[in-house]
Scaffold this motif. Structure first.
Motif, short mmCIF file in Angstrom:
data_model
loop_
_atom_site.label_atom_id
_atom_site.label_comp_id
_atom_site.label_asym_id
_atom_site.label_seq_id
_atom_site.Cartn_x
_atom_site.Cartn_y
_atom_site.Cartn_z
N LEU A 285 12.24 4.11 -10.20
CA LEU A 285 12.72 3.09 -9.61
C LEU A 285 12.75 2.86 -8.08
CD1 LEU A 285 15.44 2.11 -12.12
CD2 LEU A 285 13.56 0.88 -11.69
N VAL A 286 13.22 4.20 -7.46
CA VAL A 286 13.26 4.10 -5.92
C VAL A 286 12.66 5.39 -5.52
CG1 VAL A 286 15.35 2.52 -5.65
CG2 VAL A 286 15.63 5.28 -6.47
N PRO A 287 11.15 5.51 -5.70
CA PRO A 287 10.44 6.78 -5.17
C PRO A 287 10.44 6.95 -3.69
CG PRO A 287 8.86 4.88 -5.90
CD PRO A 287 10.31 4.59 -6.00
N THR A 288 10.51 7.93 -3.24
CA THR A 288 10.07 8.18 -1.78
C THR A 288 8.87 7.40 -1.30
OG1 THR A 288 11.17 10.52 -1.72
CG2 THR A 288 9.55 10.23 0.25
N ASN A 289 7.82 8.05 -2.08
CA ASN A 289 6.44 7.55 -1.78
C ASN A 289 6.08 6.03 -2.21
OD1 ASN A 289 3.81 7.04 -0.93
ND2 ASN A 289 3.34 9.31 -1.16
N HIS A 290 5.79 5.16 -1.70
CA HIS A 290 5.45 3.80 -2.29
C HIS A 290 3.98 3.64 -2.82
CE1 HIS A 290 9.24 1.14 -2.31
NE2 HIS A 290 9.83 2.60 -2.25
N TYR A 291 3.09 4.16 -1.98
CA TYR A 291 1.80 3.83 -2.18
C TYR A 291 1.11 5.13 -1.47
CZ TYR A 291 1.03 2.59 2.63
OH TYR A 291 1.23 2.77 4.17
N ARG A 292 -0.49 5.01 -2.19
CA ARG A 292 -1.27 5.90 -1.73
C ARG A 292 -2.54 5.38 -1.30
NH1 ARG A 292 0.36 11.45 -2.03
NH2 ARG A 292 1.84 11.67 -3.35
N ASN A 293 -3.43 5.67 -0.11
CA ASN A 293 -4.70 4.94 -0.02
C ASN A 293 -5.60 5.98 -0.44
OD1 ASN A 293 -3.14 2.74 1.23
ND2 ASN A 293 -3.59 3.72 3.45
N ARG A 294 -6.63 5.10 -1.00
CA ARG A 294 -7.89 6.02 -1.67
C ARG A 294 -9.23 5.29 -0.85
NH1 ARG A 294 -4.61 9.46 -2.16
NH2 ARG A 294 -4.17 10.60 -4.17
N LYS A 295 -10.35 5.81 -0.84
CA LYS A 295 -11.56 5.28 -0.55
C LYS A 295 -12.23 4.74 -1.74
CE LYS A 295 -13.12 9.17 1.06
NZ LYS A 295 -13.97 10.29 1.74
N ILE A 296 -13.11 3.89 -1.52
CA ILE A 296 -13.80 3.22 -2.65
C ILE A 296 -15.31 4.12 -2.42
CG2 ILE A 296 -15.05 1.33 -3.65
CD1 ILE A 296 -12.55 -0.32 -2.54
N ALA A 297 -15.79 4.85 -3.33
CA ALA A 297 -16.95 5.74 -3.16
C ALA A 297 -18.06 4.98 -3.42
CB ALA A 297 -16.72 7.07 -3.66
N GLU A 298 -18.11 3.99 -4.21
CA GLU A 298 -19.23 3.41 -4.66
C GLU A 298 -18.98 2.04 -4.94
OE1 GLU A 298 -19.43 4.86 -9.19
OE2 GLU A 298 -20.34 6.02 -7.86
N ASP A 299 -20.10 1.03 -4.79
CA ASP A 299 -19.79 -0.26 -5.47
C ASP A 299 -19.45 -0.45 -7.01
OD1 ASP A 299 -20.75 -1.15 -2.99
OD2 ASP A 299 -22.51 -1.84 -3.59
N VAL A 300 -18.21 -1.25 -7.21
CA VAL A 300 -17.74 -0.88 -8.55
C VAL A 300 -16.95 -2.15 -9.11
CG1 VAL A 300 -15.53 0.33 -7.85
CG2 VAL A 300 -16.34 0.76 -10.08
N GLU A 301 -16.91 -2.30 -10.21
CA GLU A 301 -16.13 -3.34 -10.89
C GLU A 301 -15.13 -2.69 -11.44
OE1 GLU A 301 -17.24 -6.90 -10.93
OE2 GLU A 301 -18.78 -6.23 -9.79
N PHE A 302 -13.97 -3.26 -10.72
CA PHE A 302 -12.71 -2.89 -11.42
C PHE A 302 -11.72 -3.79 -11.32
CE2 PHE A 302 -8.61 -0.66 -9.77
CZ PHE A 302 -8.53 0.30 -11.04
N GLU A 303 -11.00 -3.77 -12.46
CA GLU A 303 -9.74 -4.62 -12.67
C GLU A 303 -10.13 -6.21 -12.26
OE1 GLU A 303 -6.66 -3.76 -14.26
OE2 GLU A 303 -7.66 -1.97 -14.75
#
Length: 405
Positions: A285-303
């Motif tokens: 519910l109250v985590p230290t780390n709220h997000y992480r960033n990632r690269k998009i390595a290739e064109d992709v259909e996602f969600e």
């Protein structure tokens, strides 16, 4: 927040983000936000997929994060591990934190540090929890596990001061890189000063091995090919990764404990199973780390969206952890929740936190000591109303407590 006035992720920097997370989860797809330049993955499923699929969504390497290559040593190490080598290193850390080793750390280090830190204010009736408990406990435990002089307050304060210089730089660079330059040189100088502080103890462990993590870093065969700078970097990474995040998590857990009606009474007898379950709910519910960033390595259909190669996707851990599609009564503490460890706080897959076992032990022992030793523990809002601040790392602050002596 209204439908005709959307709020971007950048707008919740330094503000409570949970309303934004709810709106982001309600979107039909992952969506792009112009001002942050992020695609936003807010549901449990989407965030979990981003964190797990490192071929499609790889981590940023340190040299891709910093504004100048000379600052690489300030943000992470080792930066050179990829593929099978990274997997083997991950397994190396897991062996260091096996169940047997965690039992030893709990008995010989964590319980001792927690008790001695609490002794320093237990007769005062009040405490600035962050400065007098969460920060000292987290720093002292990691220092003791490494084999550093955790009882030397002046030495520890100097170590913490220099780590804070690096943390200030990292806190700004992930969301607002343009604001990070002013902190970069101080952060770089801080890392070299940390190495100076570590050097006598590293040299001692070179000559006389023992059962500390520092000694394992220097003598385990799998690390013999590493350079001295890489070995020092590994020790720095373990300290900063294990101390600052755990300190914030203890404070956030205590805030949740004291603002959830009836919860202290349930935990006051020190039942290990209930405390363990509460710790998992706090992590969710109250985590230290709220997000992480990632690269998009290739064109992709996602969600439901077409993601272009080269852009950034943010996996909103704290949003996924409150997804009603995943958890019943997701925003509530439930000490009977099935599979309580199934949350995103320590990440998932190969990127999962290797020190999560130790962090859990520190949290459990801290909550157990505070609830069992301090009578009628409560927030002291006259010293400041706690607010959730930050962007990636989010502590409740200030955090002052009262209790009966």
């Amino acid at each position: 927040m209204t439908a005709n006035k959307p709020v971007d992720f950048i707008d919740v920097d330094g503000k409570c983000p949970f309303g934004y997370y709810e709106e982001a989860r309600a979107r039909d797809t992952v969506e792009f936000e112009d001002r942050t330049g992020f695609w936003i993955a807010a549901s449990y499923g989407a965030a979990s997929k981003v964190l797990t699929d490192e071929e499609t969504f790889p981590r940023f390497l340190p040299e891709e994060i910093v504004t100048d290559p000379k600052y690489v040593r300030t943000v992470a190490t080792p930066s050179f591990l990829q593929g099978d080598e990274r997997l083997e290193h991950h397994k190396w850390w897991l062996r260091l934190f096996s169940p047997k080793e965690l039992r030893r750390y709990r008995e010989e280090i964590v319980s001792v540090v927690v008790a001695s830190t609490l002794d320093e204010f237990a007769d005062q009736g009040k405490v600035n929890l962050i400065h007098q408990f969460t920060e000292p406990v987290a720093d002292r435990v990691i220092a003791a596990v490494l084999g550093l002089p955790w009882q030397d307050d002046a030495w520890m304060a100097e170590l913490r001061r220099n780590f804070d210089l690096a943390e200030r730089y990292k806190a700004s660079i992930y969301l607002k890189p343009e604001e990070s330059e002013q902190f970069a040189e101080d952060a770089l100088a801080g890392t070299y000063r940390i190495d100076d502080l570590l050097r006598p103890f590293m040299e001692q462990r070179k000559a006389t091995p023992d059962n500390t993590v520092m000694s394992r870093v220097l003598h385990d065969e799998s690390l013999q090919s590493w350079s001295e700078d890489e070995l020092y970097g590994l020790v720095r990474t373990f300290f900063t990764g294990g101390s600052g995040t755990t300190s914030v998590q203890i404070g956030n857990a205590v805030h949740l404990l004291l603002t959830t009606e009836g919860l202290v009474d349930q935990l006051v007898d020190g039942d290990d199973e209930l405390i363990s379950r509460f710790v998992e709910e706090a992590l969710r519910l109250v985590p230290t780390n709220h997000y992480r960033n990632r690269k998009i390595a290739e064109d992709v259909e996602f969600e439901g969206a077409s993601l272009p190669k080269g852009q950034v996707i943010g996996a909103l851990i704290a949003a996924g952890n409150r997804d009603e599609a995943r958890y019943e009564n997701a925003a509530q503490v439930d000490l009977t929740r099935p599979n309580p460890r199934q949350h995103l706080t320590f990440s998932v897959g190969i990127g999962a936190c290797v020190g999560s076992g130790l962090a859990r032990v520190i949290l459990q022992e801290s909550i157990k000591a505070l609830t069992s030793r301090l009578k009628d523990i409560r927030l002291d809002t006259s010293a400041g109303e706690p607010e959730l601040v930050g962007s990636m790392f989010r502590p409740y602050t200030p955090l002052h407590l009262l209790f009966d002596v």
